[in-house]
Motif scaffolding. Structure first.
Motif, PDB file in Angstrom:
ATOM      1  N   LEU A  23       0.849  -1.187   0.000  1.00 51.15           N
ATOM      2  CA  LEU A  23       0.000   0.000   0.000  1.00 51.15           C
ATOM      3  C   LEU A  23       0.886   1.238   0.000  1.00 51.15           C
ATOM      4  O   LEU A  23       1.748   1.390   0.861  1.00 51.15           O
ATOM      5  CB  LEU A  23      -0.902   0.013   1.238  1.00 51.15           C
ATOM      6  CG  LEU A  23      -1.907   1.154   1.327  1.00 51.15           C
ATOM      7  CD1 LEU A  23      -2.940   1.084   0.201  1.00 51.15           C
ATOM      8  CD2 LEU A  23      -2.593   1.144   2.689  1.00 51.15           C
ATOM      9  N   VAL A  24       0.686   2.119  -0.985  1.00 48.60           N
ATOM     10  CA  VAL A  24       1.473   3.345  -1.091  1.00 48.60           C
ATOM     11  C   VAL A  24       0.530   4.542  -1.099  1.00 48.60           C
ATOM     12  O   VAL A  24      -0.651   4.421  -1.422  1.00 48.60           O
ATOM     13  CB  VAL A  24       2.378   3.336  -2.342  1.00 48.60           C
ATOM     14  CG1 VAL A  24       3.394   2.204  -2.246  1.00 48.60           C
ATOM     15  CG2 VAL A  24       1.569   3.213  -3.626  1.00 48.60           C
ATOM     16  N   ALA A  25       1.072   5.705  -0.725  1.00 48.92           N
ATOM     17  CA  ALA A  25       0.256   6.907  -0.579  1.00 48.92           C
ATOM     18  C   ALA A  25       0.867   8.064  -1.356  1.00 48.92           C
ATOM     19  O   ALA A  25       2.079   8.257  -1.346  1.00 48.92           O
ATOM     20  CB  ALA A  25       0.153   7.269   0.908  1.00 48.92           C
ATOM     21  N   ARG A  26       0.006   8.848  -2.040  1.00 52.32           N
ATOM     22  CA  ARG A  26       0.465  10.004  -2.811  1.00 52.32           C
ATOM     23  C   ARG A  26       0.287  11.282  -1.997  1.00 52.32           C
ATOM     24  O   ARG A  26      -0.805  11.591  -1.536  1.00 52.32           O
ATOM     25  CB  ARG A  26      -0.296  10.098  -4.131  1.00 52.32           C
ATOM     26  CG  ARG A  26       0.333  11.123  -5.076  1.00 52.32           C
ATOM     27  CD  ARG A  26      -0.274  11.061  -6.441  1.00 52.32           C
ATOM     28  NE  ARG A  26      -1.664  11.506  -6.370  1.00 52.32           N
ATOM     29  CZ  ARG A  26      -2.479  11.527  -7.422  1.00 52.32           C
ATOM     30  NH1 ARG A  26      -2.062  11.130  -8.599  1.00 52.32           N
ATOM     31  NH2 ARG A  26      -3.717  11.941  -7.287  1.00 52.32           N
ATOM     32  N   ARG A  27       1.378  12.032  -1.846  1.00 55.02           N
ATOM     33  CA  ARG A  27       1.420  13.251  -1.027  1.00 55.02           C
ATOM     34  C   ARG A  27       0.653  14.394  -1.681  1.00 55.02           C
ATOM     35  O   ARG A  27       0.611  14.511  -2.897  1.00 55.02           O
ATOM     36  CB  ARG A  27       2.866  13.733  -0.835  1.00 55.02           C
ATOM     37  CG  ARG A  27       3.696  12.799  -0.052  1.00 55.02           C
ATOM     38  CD  ARG A  27       4.204  13.211   1.264  1.00 55.02           C
ATOM     39  NE  ARG A  27       3.850  14.460   1.851  1.00 55.02           N
ATOM     40  CZ  ARG A  27       3.545  14.593   3.140  1.00 55.02           C
ATOM     41  NH1 ARG A  27       3.513  13.546   3.915  1.00 55.02           N
ATOM     42  NH2 ARG A  27       3.289  15.762   3.654  1.00 55.02           N
ATOM     43  N   THR A  28       0.127  15.269  -0.824  1.00 57.42           N
ATOM     44  CA  THR A  28      -0.505  16.499  -1.301  1.00 57.42           C
ATOM     45  C   THR A  28       0.350  17.723  -0.979  1.00 57.42           C
ATOM     46  O   THR A  28       0.153  18.781  -1.551  1.00 57.42           O
ATOM     47  CB  THR A  28      -1.893  16.692  -0.660  1.00 57.42           C
ATOM     48  OG1 THR A  28      -1.761  16.642   0.768  1.00 57.42           O
ATOM     49  CG2 THR A  28      -2.861  15.622  -1.130  1.00 57.42           C
ATOM     50  N   ALA A  29       1.284  17.590  -0.033  1.00 55.60           N
ATOM     51  CA  ALA A  29       2.131  18.712   0.393  1.00 55.60           C
ATOM     52  C   ALA A  29       3.401  18.152   1.020  1.00 55.60           C
ATOM     53  O   ALA A  29       3.429  16.978   1.393  1.00 55.60           O
ATOM     54  CB  ALA A  29       1.381  19.581   1.408  1.00 55.60           C
ATOM     55  N   PRO A  30       4.430  18.951   1.142  1.00 51.48           N
ATOM     56  CA  PRO A  30       4.635  20.302   0.651  1.00 51.48           C
ATOM     57  C   PRO A  30       4.704  20.321  -0.880  1.00 51.48           C
ATOM     58  O   PRO A  30       4.806  19.264  -1.507  1.00 51.48           O
ATOM     59  CB  PRO A  30       5.970  20.712   1.287  1.00 51.48           C
ATOM     60  CG  PRO A  30       6.710  19.433   1.474  1.00 51.48           C
ATOM     61  CD  PRO A  30       5.642  18.405   1.782  1.00 51.48           C
ATOM     62  N   PRO A  31       4.675  21.517  -1.484  1.00 47.20           N
ATOM     63  CA  PRO A  31       4.600  21.617  -2.939  1.00 47.20           C
ATOM     64  C   PRO A  31       5.671  20.808  -3.688  1.00 47.20           C
ATOM     65  O   PRO A  31       5.375  20.214  -4.723  1.00 47.20           O
ATOM     66  CB  PRO A  31       4.763  23.115  -3.210  1.00 47.20           C
ATOM     67  CG  PRO A  31       4.294  23.774  -1.962  1.00 47.20           C
ATOM     68  CD  PRO A  31       4.643  22.839  -0.836  1.00 47.20           C
ATOM     69  N   GLU A  32       6.888  20.755  -3.147  1.00 49.52           N
ATOM     70  CA  GLU A  32       7.948  20.026  -3.864  1.00 49.52           C
ATOM     71  C   GLU A  32       7.721  18.510  -3.871  1.00 49.52           C
ATOM     72  O   GLU A  32       8.322  17.802  -4.673  1.00 49.52           O
ATOM     73  CB  GLU A  32       9.341  20.362  -3.304  1.00 49.52           C
ATOM     74  CG  GLU A  32       9.578  19.943  -1.869  1.00 49.52           C
ATOM     75  CD  GLU A  32       9.228  21.006  -0.838  1.00 49.52           C
ATOM     76  OE1 GLU A  32       9.751  20.897   0.273  1.00 49.52           O
ATOM     77  OE2 GLU A  32       8.438  21.921  -1.129  1.00 49.52           O
ATOM     78  N   PHE A  33       6.844  17.997  -2.995  1.00 49.97           N
ATOM     79  CA  PHE A  33       6.566  16.559  -2.960  1.00 49.97           C
ATOM     80  C   PHE A  33       5.131  16.220  -3.362  1.00 49.97           C
ATOM     81  O   PHE A  33       4.777  15.042  -3.423  1.00 49.97           O
ATOM     82  CB  PHE A  33       6.849  15.985  -1.569  1.00 49.97           C
ATOM     83  CG  PHE A  33       8.295  16.077  -1.160  1.00 49.97           C
ATOM     84  CD1 PHE A  33       9.315  15.772  -2.051  1.00 49.97           C
ATOM     85  CD2 PHE A  33       8.640  16.466   0.121  1.00 49.97           C
ATOM     86  CE1 PHE A  33      10.647  15.858  -1.679  1.00 49.97           C
ATOM     87  CE2 PHE A  33       9.972  16.550   0.506  1.00 49.97           C
ATOM     88  CZ  PHE A  33      10.973  16.247  -0.403  1.00 49.97           C
ATOM     89  N   ALA A  34       4.295  17.210  -3.611  1.00 53.16           N
ATOM     90  CA  ALA A  34       2.914  16.959  -4.002  1.00 53.16           C
ATOM     91  C   ALA A  34       2.888  16.127  -5.283  1.00 53.16           C
ATOM     92  O   ALA A  34       3.621  16.387  -6.230  1.00 53.16           O
ATOM     93  CB  ALA A  34       2.174  18.278  -4.213  1.00 53.16           C
ATOM     94  N   GLY A  35       2.058  15.093  -5.276  1.00 57.59           N
ATOM     95  CA  GLY A  35       1.943  14.198  -6.426  1.00 57.59           C
ATOM     96  C   GLY A  35       2.950  13.060  -6.414  1.00 57.59           C
ATOM     97  O   GLY A  35       2.904  12.199  -7.281  1.00 57.59           O
ATOM     98  N   MET A  36       3.848  13.027  -5.434  1.00 60.07           N
ATOM     99  CA  MET A  36       4.827  11.942  -5.331  1.00 60.07           C
ATOM    100  C   MET A  36       4.338  10.914  -4.312  1.00 60.07           C
ATOM    101  O   MET A  36       3.554  11.217  -3.421  1.00 60.07           O
ATOM    102  CB  MET A  36       6.195  12.476  -4.914  1.00 60.07           C
ATOM    103  CG  MET A  36       6.821  13.376  -5.941  1.00 60.07           C
ATOM    104  SD  MET A  36       8.420  13.969  -5.335  1.00 60.07           S
ATOM    105  CE  MET A  36       9.259  14.177  -6.885  1.00 60.07           C
ATOM    106  N   TRP A  37       4.830   9.703  -4.457  1.00 57.27           N
ATOM    107  CA  TRP A  37       4.405   8.584  -3.621  1.00 57.27           C
ATOM    108  C   TRP A  37       5.389   8.364  -2.482  1.00 57.27           C
ATOM    109  O   TRP A  37       6.573   8.677  -2.602  1.00 57.27           O
ATOM    110  CB  TRP A  37       4.266   7.336  -4.479  1.00 57.27           C
ATOM    111  CG  TRP A  37       3.173   7.495  -5.481  1.00 57.27           C
ATOM    112  CD1 TRP A  37       3.273   8.091  -6.713  1.00 57.27           C
ATOM    113  CD2 TRP A  37       1.811   7.120  -5.343  1.00 57.27           C
ATOM    114  NE1 TRP A  37       2.039   8.095  -7.329  1.00 57.27           N
ATOM    115  CE2 TRP A  37       1.133   7.497  -6.516  1.00 57.27           C
ATOM    116  CE3 TRP A  37       1.093   6.483  -4.331  1.00 57.27           C
ATOM    117  CZ2 TRP A  37      -0.217   7.266  -6.719  1.00 57.27           C
ATOM    118  CZ3 TRP A  37      -0.264   6.244  -4.527  1.00 57.27           C
ATOM    119  CH2 TRP A  37      -0.906   6.636  -5.702  1.00 57.27           C
TER     120      TRP A  37
END
Length: 151
Positions: A23-37
């Motif tokens: 199970l992996v999760a996609r970040r919403t913040a901070p901006p430099e990591f938003a959209g990363m898992w």
């Protein structure tokens, strides 16, 4: 010298005994990591043990309870470096209760195959988590049939 920030992460598997998905999760913040898992988890609070912190973080972030297994050993034994100020310890875990959903810090969750390592490796991971993903896949590939992730 500033004390290192201790972070914990959960490598939540579909089964500790016979793992096939992570199970992996996609970040919403901070901006430099938003959209990363990433591995779900977070900071250990003062006076809190790492395992307790992981249980708390997974409940807060995903609404789940887990059964912890063994720790994924870091190369130097003190945790995986996230940056110059923080290290993360990662435990194998399996779902014990709840239905995983993104409650805090994430906008999407996904179950990815650990048997087809390309599925996990092709995701845009937070850079500090990528070496952990590689180590996890190596560890599971080498010993998945032994089912030794429970403690």
């Amino acid at each position: 010298m500033t004390e290192l920030i201790n972070v914990v992460g959960g490598a939540v598997l579909d089964s500790l005994a016979e793992p096939s998905r992570l199970l992996v999760a996609r970040r919403t913040a901070p901006p430099e990591f938003a959209g990363m898992w990433e591995f779900p988890g977070g900071k250990v609070e003062p006076g809190e043990g790492p395992e307790s912190a992981l249980h708390r973080e997974l409940r807060e972030e995903l609404g789940i309870g887990v059964r912890l297994g063994s720790e994924l050993a870091a190369p130097d034994g003190s945790g995986w470096p996230l940056n110059e100020r923080a290290t993360m310890r990662v435990w194998f875990a399996e779902l014990a209760d709840g239905d995983p959903r993104p409650l805090e810090d994430h906008d999407e969750l996904a179950w990815v195959s650990i048997r087809k390592s390309d599925e996990a490796l092709s995701l845009p991971w937070i850079p500090a988590d990528f070496p952990i993903v590689r180590a996890l896949l190596t560890e599971l590939g080498a010993t998945a049939s032994q089912g030794n992730y429970a403690v």
